[in-house]
Design a protein around this motif. Structure first.
Motif, PDB file in Angstrom:
ATOM      1  N   LYS A  45      -0.602  -0.145  41.798  1.00 43.60           N
ATOM      2  CA  LYS A  45      -0.149  -0.877  42.989  1.00 43.60           C
ATOM      3  C   LYS A  45       1.370  -0.860  43.083  1.00 43.60           C
ATOM      4  N   GLU A  46       1.851  -1.155  44.256  1.00 41.72           N
ATOM      5  CA  GLU A  46       3.290  -1.229  44.445  1.00 41.72           C
ATOM      6  C   GLU A  46       3.824  -2.564  43.928  1.00 41.72           C
ATOM      7  N   ARG A  47       5.123  -2.545  43.638  1.00 44.60           N
ATOM      8  CA  ARG A  47       5.770  -3.776  43.201  1.00 44.60           C
ATOM      9  C   ARG A  47       5.750  -4.790  44.339  1.00 44.60           C
ATOM     10  N   GLU A  48       5.390  -6.030  44.027  1.00 40.71           N
ATOM     11  CA  GLU A  48       5.295  -7.037  45.066  1.00 40.71           C
ATOM     12  C   GLU A  48       6.107  -8.275  44.722  1.00 40.71           C
ATOM     13  N   PHE A  49       6.544  -8.933  45.755  1.00 39.76           N
ATOM     14  CA  PHE A  49       7.324 -10.162  45.628  1.00 39.76           C
ATOM     15  C   PHE A  49       6.451 -11.292  45.098  1.00 39.76           C
ATOM     16  N   VAL A  50       7.022 -12.099  44.201  1.00 37.32           N
ATOM     17  CA  VAL A  50       6.330 -13.277  43.684  1.00 37.32           C
ATOM     18  C   VAL A  50       7.057 -14.556  44.105  1.00 37.32           C
ATOM     19  N   ALA A  51       8.343 -14.642  43.771  1.00 42.03           N
ATOM     20  CA  ALA A  51       9.094 -15.858  44.082  1.00 42.03           C
ATOM     21  C   ALA A  51      10.587 -15.552  44.017  1.00 42.03           C
ATOM     22  N   ALA A  52      11.377 -16.360  44.712  1.00 41.72           N
ATOM     23  CA  ALA A  52      12.827 -16.191  44.693  1.00 41.72           C
ATOM     24  C   ALA A  52      13.485 -17.557  44.801  1.00 41.72           C
ATOM     25  N   ILE A  53      14.727 -17.623  44.334  1.00 46.64           N
ATOM     26  CA  ILE A  53      15.467 -18.883  44.334  1.00 46.64           C
ATOM     27  C   ILE A  53      16.924 -18.591  44.612  1.00 46.64           C
ATOM     28  N   ASN A  54      17.573 -19.500  45.336  1.00 50.56           N
ATOM     29  CA  ASN A  54      18.978 -19.275  45.661  1.00 50.56           C
ATOM     30  C   ASN A  54      19.877 -19.711  44.506  1.00 50.56           C
ATOM     31  N   TRP A  55      21.174 -19.576  44.729  1.00 53.05           N
ATOM     32  CA  TRP A  55      22.156 -19.783  43.660  1.00 53.05           C
ATOM     33  C   TRP A  55      22.029 -21.152  43.002  1.00 53.05           C
ATOM     34  N   GLY A  58      19.593 -23.351  43.387  1.00 55.72           N
ATOM     35  CA  GLY A  58      18.238 -23.805  43.165  1.00 55.72           C
ATOM     36  C   GLY A  58      17.685 -24.748  44.206  1.00 55.72           C
ATOM     37  N   THR A  59      18.328 -24.817  45.353  1.00 53.19           N
ATOM     38  CA  THR A  59      17.869 -25.739  46.393  1.00 53.19           C
ATOM     39  C   THR A  59      16.889 -25.094  47.347  1.00 53.19           C
ATOM     40  N   SER A  60      16.757 -23.803  47.275  1.00 52.67           N
ATOM     41  CA  SER A  60      15.855 -23.104  48.191  1.00 52.67           C
ATOM     42  C   SER A  60      15.001 -22.123  47.398  1.00 52.67           C
ATOM     43  N   THR A  61      13.688 -22.216  47.596  1.00 58.35           N
ATOM     44  CA  THR A  61      12.762 -21.313  46.914  1.00 58.35           C
ATOM     45  C   THR A  61      11.811 -20.706  47.938  1.00 58.35           C
ATOM     46  N   ASN A  62      11.244 -19.599  47.557  1.00 57.18           N
ATOM     47  CA  ASN A  62      10.312 -18.898  48.420  1.00 57.18           C
ATOM     48  C   ASN A  62       9.226 -18.301  47.531  1.00 57.18           C
ATOM     49  N   TYR A  63       7.980 -18.374  47.990  1.00 56.85           N
ATOM     50  CA  TYR A  63       6.859 -17.898  47.195  1.00 56.85           C
ATOM     51  C   TYR A  63       5.951 -16.991  48.015  1.00 56.85           C
ATOM     52  N   ALA A  64       5.344 -16.055  47.322  1.00 58.35           N
ATOM     53  CA  ALA A  64       4.276 -15.284  47.949  1.00 58.35           C
ATOM     54  C   ALA A  64       3.077 -16.214  48.159  1.00 58.35           C
ATOM     55  N   ASP A  65       2.330 -15.966  49.203  1.00 54.11           N
ATOM     56  CA  ASP A  65       1.177 -16.818  49.499  1.00 54.11           C
ATOM     57  C   ASP A  65       0.187 -16.843  48.347  1.00 54.11           C
ATOM     58  N   SER A  66       0.084 -15.738  47.645  1.00 53.50           N
ATOM     59  CA  SER A  66      -0.905 -15.623  46.572  1.00 53.50           C
ATOM     60  C   SER A  66      -0.606 -16.520  45.375  1.00 53.50           C
ATOM     61  N   VAL A  67       0.642 -17.005  45.264  1.00 55.57           N
ATOM     62  CA  VAL A  67       0.998 -17.822  44.099  1.00 55.57           C
ATOM     63  C   VAL A  67       1.416 -19.241  44.481  1.00 55.57           C
ATOM     64  N   LYS A  68       1.497 -19.527  45.752  1.00 53.76           N
ATOM     65  CA  LYS A  68       1.905 -20.867  46.183  1.00 53.76           C
ATOM     66  C   LYS A  68       0.993 -21.931  45.605  1.00 53.76           C
ATOM     67  N   GLY A  69       1.615 -22.984  45.099  1.00 56.02           N
ATOM     68  CA  GLY A  69       0.859 -24.073  44.524  1.00 56.02           C
ATOM     69  C   GLY A  69       0.477 -23.856  43.074  1.00 56.02           C
ATOM     70  N   ARG A  70       0.676 -22.635  42.572  1.00 56.42           N
ATOM     71  CA  ARG A  70       0.334 -22.341  41.176  1.00 56.42           C
ATOM     72  C   ARG A  70       1.562 -21.975  40.345  1.00 56.42           C
ATOM     73  N   PHE A  71       2.512 -21.297  40.974  1.00 58.56           N
ATOM     74  CA  PHE A  71       3.712 -20.847  40.271  1.00 58.56           C
ATOM     75  C   PHE A  71       4.915 -21.666  40.753  1.00 58.56           C
ATOM     76  N   THR A  72       5.855 -21.869  39.832  1.00 64.07           N
ATOM     77  CA  THR A  72       7.099 -22.552  40.172  1.00 64.07           C
ATOM     78  C   THR A  72       8.271 -21.773  39.600  1.00 64.07           C
ATOM     79  N   ILE A  73       9.234 -21.453  40.464  1.00 65.56           N
ATOM     80  CA  ILE A  73      10.442 -20.757  40.022  1.00 65.56           C
ATOM     81  C   ILE A  73      11.549 -21.781  39.858  1.00 65.56           C
ATOM     82  N   SER A  74      12.342 -21.614  38.818  1.00 63.58           N
ATOM     83  CA  SER A  74      13.482 -22.495  38.608  1.00 63.58           C
ATOM     84  C   SER A  74      14.564 -21.716  37.860  1.00 63.58           C
TER      85      SER A  74
END
Length: 123
Positions: A43-53, A55-71
């Protein structure tokens, strides 16, 4: 140059948890965003989560929302991915990445990449 080193991968049973870490070293350039991506075999590389400098803004792939936390811990230049309720479909090599500026979901927006850490979830 920025060097990134992931750790924390391994074998875990479904519904289990893991915490991935990514230590950054080398040249730092103002504010930068960090992200996690993953790539499963065939499979191709896919986005999981990202965070800004700061840490006030995060973004998650739908497939991991509610299960994964980036910090991130800016003082230690370390990025984390807390993964709960893991599923077999989460099995992949997980990569951390860095880019100058804001957090993005596209892999080609990131300038520096780690070598990856394998996560295997058994059913």
């Amino acid at each position: 140059q920025v060097q990134l080193a992931e750790s924390g991968g391994g074998l875990v049973q479904a519904r289990g948890s893991l915490r991935l870490s990514c230590a950054a070293s080398g040249r730092t350039f103002g504010t930068y965003a960090m992200g996690w991506f993953r790539q499963a075999p065939g499979k191709e590389r896919e986005f999981v989560a990202a965070i800004n400098w700061i840490g006030t803004s995060t973004n998650y792939a739908d497939s991991v929302k509610g299960r994964f936390t980036i910090s991130r811990d800016i003082t230690r230049n370390t990025l984390y991915l807390h993964m709960n309720s893991l599923k077999p479909e989460d099995t992949a090599v997980y990569y951390c990445a860095v880019r100058a500026g804001d957090a993005r979901t596209a892999a080609n927006a990131y300038e520096y990449w780690g070598q990856g850490t394998q996560v295997t979830v058994s059913s």
